[in-house]
Design a protein around this motif. Structure first.
Motif, PDB file in Angstrom:
ATOM      1  N   HIS A 185      13.784  34.782  10.668  1.00  0.00           N
ATOM      2  CA  HIS A 185      14.469  34.752  11.890  1.00  0.00           C
ATOM      3  C   HIS A 185      15.694  34.271  11.853  1.00  0.00           C
ATOM      4  N   ARG A 186      16.072  33.313  10.965  1.00  0.00           N
ATOM      5  CA  ARG A 186      17.529  32.855  10.674  1.00  0.00           C
ATOM      6  C   ARG A 186      18.312  33.580   9.969  1.00  0.00           C
TER       7      ARG A 186
ATOM      8  N   ARG B 148       7.276  34.548  18.038  1.00  0.00           N
ATOM      9  CA  ARG B 148       7.124  33.815  16.927  1.00  0.00           C
ATOM     10  C   ARG B 148       5.633  33.421  16.416  1.00  0.00           C
TER      11      ARG B 148
ATOM     12  N   ASN C 130      13.292  40.414  10.549  1.00  0.00           N
ATOM     13  CA  ASN C 130      13.584  39.968  11.816  1.00  0.00           C
ATOM     14  C   ASN C 130      13.784  40.927  12.985  1.00  0.00           C
TER      15      ASN C 130
ATOM     16  N   ASP D  47      14.059  41.307  17.562  1.00  0.00           N
ATOM     17  CA  ASP D  47      14.467  40.188  18.841  1.00  0.00           C
ATOM     18  C   ASP D  47      13.401  39.968  19.719  1.00  0.00           C
TER      19      ASP D  47
END
Ligand code: NFA
Length: 101
Positions: free
Chosen positions: A60-61, A34, A28, A30
């Motif tokens: 992402h999570r 997406r 991931n 920032d």
């Protein structure tokens, strides 16, 4: 009953090793959008949109997600193609590889 015992009494050691597999891992960040991550997963790793969305959202999570496993050279090539696709657009998108146990 002479000479009836013709079967070997020991099992031959297999001559071939199992090929080692390498995981490709999506990290991931920032900044990479997406939909761009999803598009790269679909193109480089031949995923459906649903598969790509699942992998993208897991990374992402959770911070990272295993994308797929391949032989070493294919894993390294696909990781490089995915990382380069992000870099070409100025994104820090990163795919790494890791040998399976
Ligand atoms: N975290 C990124 C965002 O919110 C999306 C992303 C997912 C990036 C997976 C890299 C890997 N835009």
């Amino acid at each position: 009953m002479p000479d009836t015992d013709l079967l070997p009494k020991t099992r031959a050691k297999p001559k071939t090793e199992k090929p080692r597999l390498w995981k490709v891992i999506l990290l991931n960040d920032d900044f990479t959008p997406r939909d761009f991550v999803t598009a790269v997963l679909m193109r480089v790793f031949r995923m459906t949109e649903g598969e790509a969305l699942g992998v993208m959202m897991t990374a992402h999570r959770k911070g990272a997600c295993v994308v797929a496993v391949y032989t070493k050279e294919i894993a390294e090539t696909k990781a490089r193609l995915g990382t380069d696709a992000g870099a070409a657009r100025g994104y820090p998108l990163t795919f790494t590889t890791e040998r399976e146990e």
